[in-house]
Design a protein around this motif. Structure first.
Motif, PDB file in Angstrom:
ATOM      1  N   LEU A 117       9.181 -27.389  -4.365  1.00 11.50           N
ATOM      2  CA  LEU A 117      10.364 -27.175  -3.535  1.00 11.50           C
ATOM      3  C   LEU A 117      11.436 -28.215  -3.862  1.00 11.50           C
ATOM      4  CD1 LEU A 117      11.738 -25.624  -1.244  1.00 11.50           C
ATOM      5  CD2 LEU A 117      10.560 -27.120   0.396  1.00 11.50           C
ATOM      6  N   TYR A 118      11.014 -29.453  -4.075  1.00  8.81           N
ATOM      7  CA  TYR A 118      11.960 -30.522  -4.421  1.00  8.81           C
ATOM      8  C   TYR A 118      12.758 -30.160  -5.671  1.00  8.81           C
ATOM      9  CZ  TYR A 118      13.695 -35.044  -6.045  1.00  8.81           C
ATOM     10  OH  TYR A 118      14.496 -36.061  -6.489  1.00  8.81           O
ATOM     11  N   ALA A 119      12.061 -29.633  -6.665  1.00  8.98           N
ATOM     12  CA  ALA A 119      12.723 -29.298  -7.926  1.00  8.98           C
ATOM     13  C   ALA A 119      13.818 -28.251  -7.731  1.00  8.98           C
ATOM     14  CB  ALA A 119      11.694 -28.794  -8.936  1.00  8.98           C
ATOM     15  N   ARG A 120      13.642 -27.369  -6.736  1.00  8.14           N
ATOM     16  CA  ARG A 120      14.624 -26.303  -6.516  1.00  8.14           C
ATOM     17  C   ARG A 120      15.843 -26.782  -5.728  1.00  8.14           C
ATOM     18  NH1 ARG A 120      12.514 -21.683  -8.249  1.00  8.14           N
ATOM     19  NH2 ARG A 120      10.246 -21.423  -8.253  1.00  8.14           N
ATOM     20  N   VAL A 121      15.664 -27.779  -4.864  1.00 11.46           N
ATOM     21  CA  VAL A 121      16.748 -28.111  -3.928  1.00 11.46           C
ATOM     22  C   VAL A 121      17.347 -29.493  -4.120  1.00 11.46           C
ATOM     23  CG1 VAL A 121      15.701 -26.577  -2.213  1.00 11.46           C
ATOM     24  CG2 VAL A 121      15.208 -29.033  -2.121  1.00 11.46           C
ATOM     25  N   ALA A 122      16.737 -30.344  -4.925  1.00 11.32           N
ATOM     26  CA  ALA A 122      17.143 -31.755  -4.999  1.00 11.32           C
ATOM     27  C   ALA A 122      18.612 -31.938  -5.368  1.00 11.32           C
ATOM     28  CB  ALA A 122      16.256 -32.506  -5.993  1.00 11.32           C
ATOM     29  N   GLU A 123      19.148 -31.076  -6.218  1.00 14.14           N
ATOM     30  CA  GLU A 123      20.522 -31.247  -6.690  1.00 14.14           C
ATOM     31  C   GLU A 123      21.548 -30.428  -5.904  1.00 14.14           C
ATOM     32  OE1 GLU A 123      21.146 -33.557  -8.900  1.00 14.14           O
ATOM     33  OE2 GLU A 123      18.987 -33.959  -8.975  1.00 14.14           O
ATOM     34  N   LEU A 124      21.106 -29.705  -4.884  1.00 16.57           N
ATOM     35  CA  LEU A 124      22.034 -28.865  -4.128  1.00 16.57           C
ATOM     36  C   LEU A 124      22.915 -29.699  -3.206  1.00 16.57           C
ATOM     37  CD1 LEU A 124      19.868 -25.826  -2.933  1.00 16.57           C
ATOM     38  CD2 LEU A 124      21.428 -25.893  -4.871  1.00 16.57           C
ATOM     39  N   ASN A 125      24.150 -29.294  -3.056  1.00 11.15           N
ATOM     40  CA  ASN A 125      25.025 -29.841  -2.033  1.00 11.15           C
ATOM     41  C   ASN A 125      24.961 -28.947  -0.794  1.00 11.15           C
ATOM     42  OD1 ASN A 125      26.089 -32.018  -3.605  1.00 11.15           O
ATOM     43  ND2 ASN A 125      27.313 -30.514  -4.738  1.00 11.15           N
ATOM     44  N   LYS A 126      25.481 -29.454   0.299  1.00 13.83           N
ATOM     45  CA  LYS A 126      25.484 -28.679   1.539  1.00 13.83           C
ATOM     46  C   LYS A 126      26.197 -27.347   1.331  1.00 13.83           C
ATOM     47  CE  LYS A 126      26.761 -29.034   6.428  1.00 13.83           C
ATOM     48  NZ  LYS A 126      27.340 -29.920   7.481  1.00 13.83           N
ATOM     49  N   GLY A 127      25.529 -26.245   1.757  1.00 12.71           N
ATOM     50  CA  GLY A 127      26.116 -24.911   1.648  1.00 12.71           C
ATOM     51  C   GLY A 127      25.802 -24.191   0.361  1.00 12.71           C
ATOM     52  N   GLU A 128      25.171 -24.862  -0.607  1.00 12.20           N
ATOM     53  CA  GLU A 128      24.852 -24.215  -1.883  1.00 12.20           C
ATOM     54  C   GLU A 128      23.511 -23.493  -1.826  1.00 12.20           C
ATOM     55  OE1 GLU A 128      27.253 -26.926  -5.155  1.00 12.20           O
ATOM     56  OE2 GLU A 128      25.107 -27.313  -4.822  1.00 12.20           O
ATOM     57  N   LEU A 129      23.373 -22.454  -2.672  1.00 10.81           N
ATOM     58  CA  LEU A 129      22.162 -21.639  -2.737  1.00 10.81           C
ATOM     59  C   LEU A 129      21.366 -21.964  -3.991  1.00 10.81           C
ATOM     60  CD1 LEU A 129      23.610 -18.091  -1.885  1.00 10.81           C
ATOM     61  CD2 LEU A 129      22.696 -19.777  -0.279  1.00 10.81           C
ATOM     62  N   THR A 130      20.049 -21.822  -3.888  1.00  9.37           N
ATOM     63  CA  THR A 130      19.206 -21.885  -5.085  1.00  9.37           C
ATOM     64  C   THR A 130      19.342 -20.569  -5.850  1.00  9.37           C
ATOM     65  OG1 THR A 130      17.273 -20.907  -3.980  1.00  9.37           O
ATOM     66  CG2 THR A 130      17.494 -23.307  -3.888  1.00  9.37           C
ATOM     67  N   ASP A 131      18.798 -20.559  -7.066  1.00  4.03           N
ATOM     68  CA  ASP A 131      18.654 -19.293  -7.782  1.00  4.03           C
ATOM     69  C   ASP A 131      17.594 -18.450  -7.072  1.00  4.03           C
ATOM     70  OD1 ASP A 131      20.498 -20.069  -9.708  1.00  4.03           O
ATOM     71  OD2 ASP A 131      18.944 -20.974 -10.985  1.00  4.03           O
ATOM     72  N   ILE A 132      17.598 -17.149  -7.351  1.00  3.72           N
ATOM     73  CA  ILE A 132      16.544 -16.268  -6.835  1.00  3.72           C
ATOM     74  C   ILE A 132      15.242 -16.641  -7.534  1.00  3.72           C
ATOM     75  CG2 ILE A 132      15.830 -13.874  -6.498  1.00  3.72           C
ATOM     76  CD1 ILE A 132      18.511 -14.642  -5.174  1.00  3.72           C
ATOM     77  N   PHE A 133      14.144 -16.748  -6.791  1.00  4.38           N
ATOM     78  CA  PHE A 133      12.871 -17.061  -7.432  1.00  4.38           C
ATOM     79  C   PHE A 133      11.728 -16.266  -6.811  1.00  4.38           C
ATOM     80  CE2 PHE A 133      13.435 -20.132  -4.022  1.00  4.38           C
ATOM     81  CZ  PHE A 133      12.189 -20.258  -3.440  1.00  4.38           C
ATOM     82  N   TYR A 134      10.695 -16.046  -7.622  1.00  5.35           N
ATOM     83  CA  TYR A 134       9.505 -15.301  -7.204  1.00  5.35           C
ATOM     84  C   TYR A 134       8.538 -16.240  -6.487  1.00  5.35           C
ATOM     85  CZ  TYR A 134       4.961 -12.951  -7.602  1.00  5.35           C
ATOM     86  OH  TYR A 134       3.737 -12.403  -7.337  1.00  5.35           O
ATOM     87  N   ASP A 135       7.847 -15.722  -5.497  1.00  4.66           N
ATOM     88  CA  ASP A 135       6.847 -16.520  -4.791  1.00  4.66           C
ATOM     89  C   ASP A 135       5.738 -15.603  -4.321  1.00  4.66           C
ATOM     90  OD1 ASP A 135       5.622 -18.730  -3.776  1.00  4.66           O
ATOM     91  OD2 ASP A 135       6.975 -19.019  -2.084  1.00  4.66           O
ATOM     92  N   GLN A 136       4.606 -16.199  -4.010  1.00  2.00           N
ATOM     93  CA  GLN A 136       3.460 -15.449  -3.484  1.00  2.00           C
ATOM     94  C   GLN A 136       2.740 -16.350  -2.508  1.00  2.00           C
ATOM     95  OE1 GLN A 136       1.102 -13.419  -6.443  1.00  2.00           O
ATOM     96  NE2 GLN A 136      -0.727 -13.387  -5.164  1.00  2.00           N
ATOM     97  N   ASN A 137       2.476 -15.857  -1.291  1.00  2.19           N
ATOM     98  CA  ASN A 137       1.843 -16.703  -0.285  1.00  2.19           C
ATOM     99  C   ASN A 137       0.326 -16.608  -0.352  1.00  2.19           C
ATOM    100  OD1 ASN A 137       1.191 -14.269   0.957  1.00  2.19           O
ATOM    101  ND2 ASN A 137       2.806 -14.419   2.492  1.00  2.19           N
ATOM    102  N   ARG A 138      -0.344 -17.336   0.541  1.00  4.45           N
ATOM    103  CA  ARG A 138      -1.813 -17.387   0.541  1.00  4.45           C
ATOM    104  C   ARG A 138      -2.459 -16.033   0.765  1.00  4.45           C
ATOM    105  NH1 ARG A 138      -3.756 -19.787   4.803  1.00  4.45           N
ATOM    106  NH2 ARG A 138      -5.837 -19.975   3.921  1.00  4.45           N
ATOM    107  N   SER A 139      -1.750 -15.151   1.432  1.00 14.62           N
ATOM    108  CA  SER A 139      -2.311 -13.824   1.701  1.00 14.62           C
ATOM    109  C   SER A 139      -2.111 -12.866   0.536  1.00 14.62           C
ATOM    110  CB  SER A 139      -1.666 -13.232   2.964  1.00 14.62           C
ATOM    111  OG  SER A 139      -0.290 -12.995   2.758  1.00 14.62           O
ATOM    112  N   GLY A 140      -1.468 -13.336  -0.541  1.00 13.37           N
ATOM    113  CA  GLY A 140      -1.269 -12.495  -1.704  1.00 13.37           C
ATOM    114  C   GLY A 140       0.009 -11.682  -1.668  1.00 13.37           C
ATOM    115  N   GLU A 141       0.821 -11.846  -0.620  1.00 13.89           N
ATOM    116  CA  GLU A 141       2.073 -11.098  -0.501  1.00 13.89           C
ATOM    117  C   GLU A 141       3.070 -11.589  -1.546  1.00 13.89           C
ATOM    118  OE1 GLU A 141       5.337  -9.950   2.984  1.00 13.89           O
ATOM    119  OE2 GLU A 141       3.931 -11.613   3.268  1.00 13.89           O
TER     120      GLU A 141
END
Length: 460
Positions: free
Chosen positions: A363-387
């Motif tokens: 998570l740090y790698a995705r948000v560390a350089e963001l300024n207030k109000g900026e968005l991350t890139d779209i990224f894929y994720d999968q939770n513990r339930s496999g969703e």
């Protein structure tokens, strides 16, 4: 000196939660036989090995910036044991359910860290799950006793705005104003990629087929090993001990308590997928049951469509066609954050603020350089339930590392002032209780110099 003081306060407040991560490889009875007893307080003891372990923990938590002597560590431990002893003397009420709940959460935490219960048992040298739970029960009971005794001692303690101001000015005058780390507040939009209805129907039909085969005499365990998507199936054959306080999902527990012995359930759904369960045994309030978990596949076309939708929503937000909060309410599929503007809660503190230096690395790698109000890139994720899902995050707020300011950081400074006042109240309480509490220090530790009169020496 401020660094050491701050760390000690932290250790006092979290000391016996830390014990969960420091369980010895031998039983408590075995430890007493081979380990030296540093001090006895009432019926409680502190072992020499306890001092060593907690010293190491202080150094780890302070990232090597603080070293602490055996005598300083012993005094911290003695105060905890004094609180525990007088909680029993004061008949502090501790329910079995609140302790059992903590034990189950601890087992769940360790299981997640190690991958399986069997690996936890092996890592800490216990005989079985019951042996592990028995030790955790003892530890957590003491945790609750200490917490409740402290609450009883400090329940009427509060600080006024003037006391906060004086506390701040006192730190400022000594050049000991704390430095608060960079903090951020995040919100997210999540778009889940759901399986098709045809795929759900296929899974249910397959489980019904397995159910019939088991009822006709096939081994549930073998069917679980062949078919289940539960990663624990390789070590336990899909078998679990279930109580009403267990950290299992609601649907799993409800089914376990609704079946008769040897009965096989109908397929049932949870956030993890579709399950089939067989109840093997009833032991009081515990059910021994096995399950097969099958998770529907999500076709690649659905994943691509979900990603494209997320990209379009992010573009609409950036170009002002919709606000982030409106998009959360309209599009996000995450139930935990959908109704609070997508706000992500820190799982370790229960608050919305994250210490930027102590975040999950991914998570740090995705948000560390963001300024207030900026968005991350779209990224894929999968939770513990496999969703499976696509998501993006906005930096809702950001405060950089800074020296404490009375106006900007008033709430934090108020909390520190209150903690100090409570600490002083507990110290005053301890000073009085030491006088009428049985305390026996080993000859080695009687050489220590303590802040309080643990040696019960008369003033000259």
């Amino acid at each position: 000196m401020q660094q050491k003081t701050t760390t000690l306060k932290y250790i006092k407040n979290t000391l016996f939660l830390t014990i969960l991560c420091l369980i010895s490889f031998t039983s408590y009875a075995q430890k007493i036989k081979i380990d030296g007893v540093a001090v006895v307080i009432g019926k409680n003891i502190v072992l020499d090995s306890d001092i060593d372990k907690f010293k190491q923990e202080v150094e780890i938590r302070s990232e090597g910036k603080v070293t602490i002597s055996d005598c300083e560590m012993l005094e911290e431990l003695m105060q905890q044991k004094l609180l525990s002893h007088h909680a029993v003397v004061d008949s502090v009420s501790v329910s079995d359910s609140e302790i059992s709940g903590r034990v189950d959460r601890s087992v769940a935490y360790f299981t997640e860290q190690y991958g399986s219960v069997d690996k936890v048992i092996q890592a800490y040298g216990f005989n079985d799950l019951d042996d592990l739970k028995k030790e955790l029960y003892t530890v957590q009971k003491e945790n609750v006793l200490i917490e409740k005794e402290q609450q009883k001692i400090t329940e009427k303690i509060d600080v006024t705005p003037e006391e906060v101001r004086l506390y701040f000015n006192g730190l400022k005058g000594k050049g000991e104003l704390p430095e608060f780390p960079a903090e951020i507040e995040l919100a997210q939009i999540v778009l889940s990629a759901a399986p098709t209805q045809e795929e759900n129907d296929r899974i249910v039909a397959k489980l019904n087929e397995i159910k019939k085969e088991i009822e006709d005499g096939a081994s549930f365990k073998m069917k679980a090993i062949i078919n289940s998507d539960d990663p624990g199936v390789t070590t336990n054959g899909g078998e679990y001990e279930v109580t009403k306080d267990s950290p299992f999902i609601k649907e799993f527990k409800e089914m376990a308590f609704s079946l008769d012995v040897n009965q096989v359930s109908k397929p049932f759904k949870s956030d993890f997928g579709y399950h089939l369960m067989q109840l093997h045994q009833i032991k009081g309030n515990t059910r021994i049951a096995s399950h097969i978990l099958m998770q529907p596949d999500v076709p690649e076309t659905r994943l691509l469509d979900t990603k494209a939708r997320a990209e379009q929503i992010a573009l609409d937000i950036k170009e002002g066609r919709i606000t982030f909060e409106e998009a959360v309410k309209k599009y996000s599929t995450d139930e935990e954050t959908k109704n609070n503007g997508g706000l992500i809660v820190n799982p370790y503190t229960g608050e919305s603020k994250f210490d930027l230096t102590r975040m999950d690395p991914a998570l740090y790698a995705r948000v560390a350089e963001l300024n207030k109000g900026e968005l991350t890139d779209i990224f894929y994720d999968q939770n513990r339930s496999g969703e499976k899902m696509y998501k993006f995050i906005i930096m809702r707020d950001r405060t950089n590392t800074h020296t404490a300011d009375l106006v900007e950081d008033y709430v934090k400074i108020q909390e520190l002032a209150l903690a100090k006042k409570k600490e002083e109240t507990v110290a005053k309480w301890a000073k009085e209780k030491i006088k009428d509490t049985y305390i026996k220090l080993s000859e080695t530790h009687r050489k220590c110099t303590f802040d309080r009169n643990w040696k019960k020496e008369t003033s000259k």
